[in-house]
Design an enzyme around this catalytic site. Structure first.
Site, mmCIF file in Angstrom:
data_model
loop_
_atom_site.group_PDB
_atom_site.id
_atom_site.type_symbol
_atom_site.label_atom_id
_atom_site.label_comp_id
_atom_site.label_asym_id
_atom_site.label_seq_id
_atom_site.Cartn_x
_atom_site.Cartn_y
_atom_site.Cartn_z
ATOM 1 N N LYS A 143 0.880 -1.274 0.099
ATOM 2 C CA LYS A 143 0.043 -0.203 -0.044
ATOM 3 C C LYS A 143 0.912 1.079 0.145
ATOM 4 O O LYS A 143 2.138 1.105 0.120
ATOM 5 C CB LYS A 143 -1.072 0.010 1.279
ATOM 6 C CG LYS A 143 -2.224 -0.789 0.941
ATOM 7 C CD LYS A 143 -3.245 -0.862 1.900
ATOM 8 C CE LYS A 143 -4.481 -1.926 1.512
ATOM 9 N NZ LYS A 143 -5.602 -1.460 2.574
ATOM 10 N N ARG B 230 -3.634 -10.093 5.101
ATOM 11 C CA ARG B 230 -4.546 -10.238 3.536
ATOM 12 C C ARG B 230 -3.178 -9.665 2.774
ATOM 13 O O ARG B 230 -2.880 -8.450 2.845
ATOM 14 C CB ARG B 230 -5.625 -9.275 3.623
ATOM 15 C CG ARG B 230 -6.077 -9.211 1.978
ATOM 16 C CD ARG B 230 -7.433 -8.341 2.052
ATOM 17 N NE ARG B 230 -8.096 -8.235 1.129
ATOM 18 C CZ ARG B 230 -7.829 -7.594 -0.306
ATOM 19 N NH1 ARG B 230 -6.834 -6.600 0.077
ATOM 20 N NH2 ARG B 230 -8.403 -7.554 -1.149
#
Length: 275
Positions: A221, A255
């Protein structure tokens, strides 16, 4: 700590890894990579061989500013993929990344095991009653607004307290529909800036509400690659560092796009923790 997936109790006492399969053309990292059946099957087989406990399939891109698509388009993307994967890998535990109850219903009835909802039921009033009827594990994430508006909604008086209050309200509503297996996702990058994301990671233990498991999605991210002035493609090492910190702070599920490296994190952290 367990969740019931298709009649099997999955223990989360040892952290688990959820592999990401984006079937959207515009995901921030792997958008458009899996356009055909062989590519999809190869990627899922790779993740399963590397030890993925769950495969999370997303047909609606939730990256900041992503294009909105209709329910019909989301269904047309995801339904053939669910059928294909369960035909090839019938034992795989599929998680469906959707905020729409109709998509959730179809995929669970087709054999998926978990629903992963970025909106915790706030974008579809039918979602919570649907999950209650389906009786499947439900991942509820913290977010303000929608993927199209969330980048402008990063003002908080107290980040952690507001997230705690959000989950408290959503949990109360979920429990009213007899939803039993709930997993909390603090929503890194969703209506949070880089500084807030690091605060959230540091304060993660404060989100262990009602002894519920926590899922963390940090993989590649922008809090990583923007902080390091690099790109998503070069953010694996940073992802590994933050996944390790997440485990240290109480994460039960990672995740990730890179299953092998995440499983190594879990193995080494578990050895460290038991020493």
């Amino acid at each position: 700590m367990t969740i019931n997936c298709k009649g099997n109790l999955i223990s989360l006492d040892t952290p688990k890894v959820m592999g990401v399969l984006n079937i959207t053309p515009d995901s921030f990292y792997d958008g458009g990579k899996y356009k055909n059946s062989p590519a999809l099957l190869n990627q899922v087989e790779k993740m399963l061989l590397e030890g993925a406990d769950f495969i999370d399939i997303g047909a609606y891109s939730s990256r900041p500013g992503a294009k909105h698509i209709t329910e019909e388009e989301e269904l047309s993307r995801i339904t053939p993929v669910v059928s294909l994967l369960l035909e090839k890998f019938p034992e795989a535990l599929l998680s469906i990344d959707t905020f729409r109850s109709k998509v959730a219903t179809y995929c669970i009835e087709a054999g998926a095991a978990i629903i992963n909802d970025i909106s915790a039921g706030t974008l579809d009033d039918a979602m919570l009653p649907t999950i209650g009827r389906l009786q499947v594990p439900y991942i509820m994430m913290h977010m303000k607004g929608t993927p199209q508006t969330m980048t402008s909604l990063t003002e908080y008086d107290n980040l952690i307290k507001e997230i705690q209050l959000y989950f408290s309200k959503r949990l109360q509503k979920a429990k009213s529909y007899q939803i039993n297996d709930i997993i909390l996702d603090p929503g890194f990058g969703f209506a949070k800036n880089i500084s807030q994301n690091f605060t959230l990671l540091k304060k993660l233990p404060l989100l262990q509400l009602q002894e519920l498991p926590i899922l963390v999605g940090l993989s590649r991210k922008s809090m990583i690659y923007k902080s390091l002035q690099t790109t998503p493609d070069e953010a694996l090492n940073g992802t590994t560092v933050l996944n390790t910190l997440a485990l240290h702070n109480g994460a039960h599920i990672l995740r990730v796009h890179d299953v092998k490296e995440a499983k190594e994190c879990v193995t080494l952290y578990s050895l460290y923790n038991s020493a």
